[in-house]
Design a protein around this motif. Structure first.
Motif, PDB file in Angstrom:
ATOM      1  N   UNK A 485      49.270 -41.062  15.381  1.00 47.76           N
ATOM      2  CA  UNK A 485      49.135 -41.014  13.922  1.00 47.76           C
ATOM      3  C   UNK A 485      48.679 -39.613  13.562  1.00 47.76           C
ATOM      4  N   UNK A 486      49.415 -38.940  12.667  1.00 45.41           N
ATOM      5  CA  UNK A 486      49.135 -37.533  12.379  1.00 45.41           C
ATOM      6  C   UNK A 486      49.067 -37.248  10.882  1.00 45.41           C
ATOM      7  N   UNK A 487      48.525 -36.072  10.556  1.00 42.58           N
ATOM      8  CA  UNK A 487      48.535 -35.543   9.201  1.00 42.58           C
ATOM      9  C   UNK A 487      49.769 -34.660   9.069  1.00 42.58           C
ATOM     10  N   UNK A 488      50.753 -35.020   8.261  1.00 38.52           N
ATOM     11  CA  UNK A 488      52.012 -34.252   8.190  1.00 38.52           C
ATOM     12  C   UNK A 488      51.866 -32.887   7.545  1.00 38.52           C
ATOM     13  N   UNK A 489      50.726 -32.634   6.890  1.00 40.27           N
ATOM     14  CA  UNK A 489      50.503 -31.318   6.286  1.00 40.27           C
ATOM     15  C   UNK A 489      50.034 -30.286   7.303  1.00 40.27           C
ATOM     16  N   UNK A 490      49.606 -30.744   8.469  1.00 38.63           N
ATOM     17  CA  UNK A 490      49.147 -29.855   9.536  1.00 38.63           C
ATOM     18  C   UNK A 490      50.342 -29.533  10.435  1.00 38.63           C
ATOM     19  N   UNK A 491      50.955 -28.377  10.240  1.00 40.71           N
ATOM     20  CA  UNK A 491      52.196 -28.054  10.937  1.00 40.71           C
ATOM     21  C   UNK A 491      51.999 -27.921  12.438  1.00 40.71           C
ATOM     22  N   UNK A 492      50.846 -27.454  12.885  1.00 39.33           N
ATOM     23  CA  UNK A 492      50.599 -27.380  14.325  1.00 39.33           C
ATOM     24  C   UNK A 492      50.547 -28.778  14.926  1.00 39.33           C
TER      25      UNK A 492
END
Length: 594
Positions: A485-492
């Motif tokens: 599960x990720x934050x899509x605004x964090x490109x890295x």
């Protein structure tokens, strides 16, 4: 009391006045506002969003069997999903009146196809209504329940976009309270094992015969005689379009009850006019029937085979031209293709995914379908709701058959779409030992249709808090071992996670979790995402080198000044997601200093 109402609002009022107790739907343009407006009659009608249209029809059918007047509503492609229960309920009939609304889309304003759902009434052998005004939408909806109960049948109520969204004066009346009928166990009627269904099949034909007589007798189908040189046969909005073109220079057979067809009334009308035009959108539904009666008429030989049958279209087909009007210099028009909103949580994911090589991306129905367009070019196909994961699995299985293949397939869909029918596709991948990559874009709401609640949002349609179904828990329950599960605004984080997924030889699932930029945030949203979208970004002009990389993110808040050769951010649009800041090679984009 008179009110100005859209067709959708009028239908909701009709449900209230008809004594409806239960309504279920899945949102889809142009039908969405029907259930949203029914929900306003809280206390009189229990209105619920269903995970998909099939479940909506099943729930409403169950409510009908239990004795209440019920509604299920959907857009035209939704009836494809609901076709299984539709055809069986056509056999069983009803206890409480049961009306199924299909909102068709001639012209494909927001749909992937232009099917004509009038064919469902004929195929399922159930009666169909087609109102032409907001007033009729309300009044005929009430009558549909009377017909449903009188003839022991579900009723198909067909609308089109122009009626759904155009407004007219509607005279409102008081609610007619219709009690819930006492439930009586009746297995021969409702248990559709073959022995019972064979008997019910005969009753369907008997019912159809009785409905044919009703169709000829009812005022829902009416003749208006004016000049008899030309006769128009039409239903729904087409009758309004035709009258705008012909006025009193033609006579009209207006069909409001369009299945079964009123054969005797059609013959009567044909005997009184010299030339007949059948005006209808999409299929030759009426035209074929008129010709089958041995009546000569013009239809698709004159009018277009598809699209809306607006007055301009009719006028051009009959007279060869439209009204004179001011010409527009199209060179002055600025193209404005649809794009992700500023701050959209899908932007970061598609920006990075679109740069990957040897990747086939199977898409789905939602805001994220826009990932196919520049600057992302990150989608290869879209079939229907929930198809991305299943079609992705099939594609990956075939690529795996090719010796030396390096292609990986990524299926992408939203949270509401995952609950709708996407879960089945994921089960297909896991059950068959697939290795496709699945990405679920959880923006915490049903975004494309206007922010309706869904099983993962934590709230019901009429505002009550409810159990929030965890997508992560459902995915794990499907047997998925590889999940992030990720934050899509964090490109890295997006790139690291994509690297991880592509390196997996087994199936993997990525859930991007960040709220829609336009969502009305709940207390839980504010706490989980730390007051999202409360900051702005700006460009430091002395550091900007005019490389335009920030504009390649596709954010509408960013523009490029050709004279200054610098990028600029419109702070009225910016929501501070910082995707552009991460792309800038000179760190020229920063958060505003408060």
């Amino acid at each position: 009391m008179k009110k100005l109402m859209t067709g959708n609002e009028a239908i909701a009022r009709g449900a209230y006045e008809a004594g409806v107790k239960y309504a279920s739907a899945y949102p889809g343009t142009p039908s969405t506002e029907i259930l949203e407006n029914i929900a306003l009659y809280k206390g009189d009608i229990l209105a619920e969003w269903a995970p998909n249209e099939k479940v909506a029809v099943e729930a409403a059918a169950g409510a009908s069997i239990a004795g209440a007047r019920t509604v299920a509503s959907m857009k035209h492609v939704g009836l494809n999903v609901a076709a299984d229960p539709l055809f069986t309920v056509a056999y069983t009939g009803v206890t409480g009146g049961f009306v199924i609304i299909t909102a068709d889309e001639p012209g494909q304003h927001s749909s992937q196809n232009e099917q004509d759902n009038r064919n469902y009434a004929r195929a399922a052998k159930i009666p169909m209504f087609e109102p032409s005004t907001s007033q009729e939408a309300k009044d005929m909806f009430k009558e549909a329940f009377e017909i449903s109960e009188k003839f022991d049948t579900p009723v198909l109520y067909r609308l089109t976009t122009r009626l759904c969204h155009s407004k007219g004066i509607v005279e409102c009346k008081d609610r007619k309270e219709v009690g819930i009928k006492e439930y009586v166990k009746d297995a021969p009627k409702y248990v559709t094992v073959p022995a019972n269904s064979r008997v019910l099949r005969g009753k369907v034909e008997e019912r159809l015969h009785n409905l044919e007589k009703f169709s000829n007798d009812t005022d829902l189908n009416s003749i208006e005689l004016n000049d008899t040189k030309v006769g128009i046969i039409a239903s729904g909005m087409c009758i309004n379009f035709a009258k705008e073109v012909f006025g009193n220079d033609a006579s009209y057979l207006k069909l409001g009850f369009t299945f079964p067809m009123p054969d005797e009334k059609i013959k009567e009308f044909a005997s009184k006019v010299e030339k007949i035009y059948v005006i209808e959108e999409n299929d030759e539904f009426i035209e074929e029937h008129v010709k089958a009666l041995g009546i000569s008429c013009h239809g698709k030989d004159v009018f277009p085979a598809y699209g809306e049958m607006t007055p301009d279209v009719i006028r051009k087909a009959i007279y060869g031209k439209t009204f004179d009007h001011l010409e527009t210099n199209e060179e002055l028009l600025v193209p404005r293709p649809p794009t992700f909103c500023a701050g959209c949580p899908h932007r970061g994911l598609f920006y990075e995914l679109g740069k990957r090589k040897d990747v086939v991306i199977t898409g789905d129905i939602g805001c994220y379908t826009l990932g196919f367009a520049p600057p992302y070019n990150a989608m290869d196909c879209v079939v229907c709701m929930g198809a991305s994961l299943g079609s992705g699995h099939g594609a990956q299985q075939v690529f795996n058959m090719v010796e030396g293949n390096k292609k990986r397939v990524v299926g992408v869909l939203g949270d509401s779409t995952f609950f709708h029918t996407g879960i089945n596709g994921l089960l297909d991948i896991i059950y068959n030992n697939g290795n496709a990559i699945s990405i679920i874009l959880d923006n915490r709401i049903t975004g494309m249709t206007g922010h309706q609640e869904n099983p993962g949002s934590g709230f019901k349609l009429q505002g009550e808090p409810t159990n929030e179904i965890s997508i992560e828990a459902v995915v794990r329950a499907c047997g998925v071992k590889n999940l992030r599960v990720i934050n899509p605004n964090d490109l890295k984080e997006v790139n690291d996670t994509l690297d991880w997924a592509f390196a997996n030889e087994e199936a993997s699932v990525i859930i991007t979790r960040w709220p829609c930029a336009l969502k009305k945030f709940s207390k839980e949203d504010i706490e989980e995402f730390n007051k999202p979208f409360t900051e702005k970004c700006e460009v430091l002009e002395d550091l900007c080198i005019g490389c335009k990389k920030c504009t390649k993110t596709g954010c509408p808040a960013i523009s490029y000044n050709k004279e200054a050769k610098k990028s600029k951010i419109d702070r009225n649009q910016c929501l501070g997601c910082e995707v552009c800041a991460q792309v800038c090679p000179k760190e020229a984009i920063v958060k505003e200093v408060k």
